[in-house]
Design an enzyme around this catalytic site. Structure first.
Site, PDB file in Angstrom:
ATOM      1  CG  HIS A 122      -1.518   1.057   1.423  1.00 26.29           C
ATOM      2  ND1 HIS A 122      -2.858   1.145   0.696  1.00 26.29           N
ATOM      3  CD2 HIS A 122      -1.617   2.771   2.232  1.00 26.29           C
ATOM      4  CE1 HIS A 122      -3.496   2.630   1.116  1.00 26.29           C
ATOM      5  NE2 HIS A 122      -2.457   3.323   1.925  1.00 26.29           N
ATOM      6  CD  GLU A 123       1.774   3.812   3.944  1.00 27.88           C
ATOM      7  OE1 GLU A 123       2.190   4.498   3.641  1.00 27.88           O
ATOM      8  OE2 GLU A 123       1.145   3.106   4.516  1.00 27.88           O
ATOM      9  CG  HIS A 126       0.060   6.472  -0.439  1.00 24.41           C
ATOM     10  ND1 HIS A 126      -0.956   6.805  -1.141  1.00 24.41           N
ATOM     11  CD2 HIS A 126       0.039   5.846  -0.295  1.00 24.41           C
ATOM     12  CE1 HIS A 126      -2.161   7.208  -0.479  1.00 24.41           C
ATOM     13  NE2 HIS A 126      -1.352   5.555   0.820  1.00 24.41           N
ATOM     14  CD  GLU A 181      -4.773   6.468   2.198  1.00 24.73           C
ATOM     15  OE1 GLU A 181      -4.297   5.593   2.291  1.00 24.73           O
ATOM     16  OE2 GLU A 181      -3.800   7.146   2.122  1.00 24.73           O
TER      17      GLU A 181
HETATM   18 ZN   LIG Z   1      -2.305   5.486   2.416  1.00 27.20          ZN
END
Ligand SMILES: [Zn+2]
Length: 261
Positions: A122-123, A126, A181
């Site tokens: 997830h990071e 980004h 997100e």
């Molecule tokens: Zn996030």
């Protein structure tokens, strides 16, 4: 694109020059060069390191092992550096420029390598989707006007750390948007699966986060979509992710990172 500026002509030129697309095909505003954004990431990481002690040993090896598998699947030209910080809050981040930070508190919530991989996927997503550039750009346009474009130093220090998604510890809540997100969830799920981690762990992770946040939720959680919504969205993508996971395993991507006791 959703943004307004004072000068329509200037805005048009800027739009043509500065609109790019995320890996999922969403338009985004990116006013800064990769070099400028990488530099902001480096600067913020240096500052974070001054504020928290790092830990080595087994914990660092374990996080390094998971991060390496995830970033290899991401197939970027970036050389990633991973640090583990001694802090009880369940926080993690990845920065443009190739730095990843994980707090020891996260290792209590992420119970195994697959769950940790879901956070790191997830990071890193980004970063792959240029979310930091988008946030700093949007901030620059909406708050300070176009003058800030004269200087990449228009935002710096704690404000910059907030914009890059590191702000949880510092009382600055400038979250990634919900769109960002959801995008990071979708990309991150694929990424962890391609790295050979079981994508079903992403749902367990968010369930743990949810349970962990009873009473006093970690700040960074409150910046994310509701746990229920997030889990529904992950579930909807799970068949596809499982196919990618099985493919990765068949291709010999079978990470085996030893979690410290
Ligand atoms: Zn996030």
């Amino acid at each position: 694109m959703q943004w307004k500026t004072r000068g329509a002509v200037g805005a048009l030129v800027l739009t043509l020059a500065a609109c790019s697309q995320t890996p999922t095909g969403r338009s985004q505003l990116t006013l800064f060069s990769d070099e400028e954004i990488d530099q902001m990431g480096e600067q913020s990481f240096a500052q974070y390191q001054q504020q928290l002690p790092t830990v080595g040993g087994q914990a660092a090896d374990y996080v390094q092992c998971v991060a390496q598998a995830v970033t290899q699947a991401a197939d970027t030209s970036e050389t990633w550096q991973v640090k583990v910080f001694k802090d009880d809050s369940a926080n993690a981040f990845a920065l443009p420029g190739g730095n990843i930070g994980v707090n020891t508190g996260l290792l209590d919530v992420a119970e195994n390598q697959n769950q940790l991989a879901s956070v790191l996927g997830h990071e890193v997503a980004h970063v792959l989707a240029n979310h930091a550039n988008e946030r700093v750009s949007t901030q620059a346009v909406t708050q300070t006007g176009l003058a800030v474009l004269q200087s990449a130093a228009g935002v710096e220090g704690q404000q910059l750390m907030g914009l890059l998604g590191m702000g949880a510890e510092y009382g600055i809540i400038k979250p990634f948007s919900r769109k960002q997100e959801s995008e990071a969830d979708a990309l991150g799920l694929t990424l962890m699966a391609q790295a050979g981690f079981d994508p079903r762990a992403s749902i367990e992770l968010w369930q743990n986060m949810s349970a962990n946040s009873q009473g006093q939720p970690p700040v960074w959680m409150s910046t994310h979509p509701s746990d229920g919504q997030r889990i529904d969205d992950l579930q909807a993508r799970m068949d596809q992710a499982l196919a990618a996971y099985r493919q990765a395993q068949a291709n010999g991507r079978t990470p085996n990172c030893q979690r410290p006791d």
